[in-house]
Structure formats: structure tokens, C-alpha cells
Design a protein around this motif. Sequence first.
Motif, PDB file in Angstrom:
ATOM      1  N   THR A  23     107.299  75.198  51.512  1.00 45.30           N
ATOM      2  CA  THR A  23     108.597  74.815  50.978  1.00 45.30           C
ATOM      3  C   THR A  23     109.583  75.982  50.914  1.00 45.30           C
ATOM      4  O   THR A  23     110.681  75.900  51.421  1.00 45.30           O
ATOM      5  N   CYS A  24     109.139  77.110  50.306  1.00 44.57           N
ATOM      6  CA  CYS A  24     110.080  78.218  50.091  1.00 44.57           C
ATOM      7  C   CYS A  24     109.784  79.448  50.954  1.00 44.57           C
ATOM      8  O   CYS A  24     110.587  80.374  50.989  1.00 44.57           O
ATOM      9  N   GLY A  25     108.628  79.500  51.652  1.00 45.18           N
ATOM     10  CA  GLY A  25     108.319  80.603  52.550  1.00 45.18           C
ATOM     11  C   GLY A  25     107.752  81.839  51.880  1.00 45.18           C
ATOM     12  O   GLY A  25     107.592  82.871  52.517  1.00 45.18           O
ATOM     13  N   LEU A  26     107.393  81.767  50.614  1.00 48.00           N
ATOM     14  CA  LEU A  26     106.852  82.910  49.892  1.00 48.00           C
ATOM     15  C   LEU A  26     105.431  83.208  50.364  1.00 48.00           C
ATOM     16  O   LEU A  26     104.622  82.297  50.536  1.00 48.00           O
ATOM     17  N   SER A  27     105.108  84.477  50.598  1.00 46.99           N
ATOM     18  CA  SER A  27     103.746  84.876  50.945  1.00 46.99           C
ATOM     19  C   SER A  27     102.885  84.766  49.696  1.00 46.99           C
ATOM     20  O   SER A  27     103.260  85.233  48.628  1.00 46.99           O
ATOM     21  N   LEU A  28     101.717  84.128  49.857  1.00 46.09           N
ATOM     22  CA  LEU A  28     100.875  83.833  48.705  1.00 46.09           C
ATOM     23  C   LEU A  28      99.496  84.454  48.829  1.00 46.09           C
ATOM     24  O   LEU A  28      98.999  84.669  49.929  1.00 46.09           O
ATOM     25  N   ASP A  29      98.868  84.700  47.703  1.00 47.42           N
ATOM     26  CA  ASP A  29      97.483  85.123  47.649  1.00 47.42           C
ATOM     27  C   ASP A  29      96.606  83.918  48.011  1.00 47.42           C
ATOM     28  O   ASP A  29      96.955  82.781  47.707  1.00 47.42           O
ATOM     29  N   LYS A  30      95.457  84.162  48.640  1.00 44.33           N
ATOM     30  CA  LYS A  30      94.590  83.067  49.068  1.00 44.33           C
ATOM     31  C   LYS A  30      94.070  82.231  47.902  1.00 44.33           C
ATOM     32  O   LYS A  30      93.695  81.088  48.078  1.00 44.33           O
ATOM     33  N   SER A  31      94.034  82.793  46.699  1.00 46.86           N
ATOM     34  CA  SER A  31      93.495  82.062  45.552  1.00 46.86           C
ATOM     35  C   SER A  31      94.499  81.095  44.924  1.00 46.86           C
ATOM     36  O   SER A  31      94.114  80.288  44.085  1.00 46.86           O
TER      37      SER A  31
END
Length: 130
Positions: free
Chosen positions: A110-118
Amino acid sequence: MFFIGVFGIENKNEEIVTLNNLSCKRCNKAIDGKLIKNFDFFHFFFIPLFKWNETYYITCESCNMLYNISKEKGKAIEKGEDVNITYWDLQEMENDFYNDDYSSKDICPTCGLSLDKSFKYCPNCGQHIK
């Protein structure tokens, strides 16, 4: 990364435009590709003040291969100029950078933020991560 919640530095991927008739090195055919701009920015109360480390990528919509293109051509396309992207302009990314698949990385759709796998939900927009 946030400092006290008022200001901070973040990294963002922004989809610029879909390009037509590109020649994918992996598919070996004419495809459509998405131009993606990656950059770091400093914000104050969620208002971006300045950007740096701008890089441009193209993802093949057929096989999801990720290609790096020059900053000059990326900026020209972003400004709306008619730029010809050739087979030789597409530089394959290292496999460990995006794991050959932009859409399979932990990036909020939705917003393109890089996220942690957890993460199961995006901390920025609340979208459920599948």
C-alpha cells in the motif's frame, strides 16, 4: 527510523510510471516495466524536507527481474521527457540486494515502506502483510 516521533529519516520506494516495449534480459521479449525510485528522506511532522541517495530501478512485469538504470535517465523519465531505454541500459541487480523479486520482498504493497520480515501489519498504514 524515527527520533521522538516529530522528525526522522526514512527510506522509500515510489512507483513513477509504467514503461512500454522494454526488452527484458531474462524474459528475452518485449515487456512492460515499472520505474521505481528509491530514496532516503528527512521529514518533520511527516512532511519530507529533503531527499538524497536517489536511485532508479525497473521491474519486469512478466518475470519480476529488477534492473538498475542511470540516475540521469530515471530523472528524465520522471520529468516526463521522452527517453529511450535500451537493452544495454538495464543493469541486472545483485541477487542478494532484492532477491531477484521486488514484489516478494517485505515491502508494504500500500505505502511502499520497507518492512522487517517479522511484521504482520505495516506500522505506517496498518495494511496486513501477506
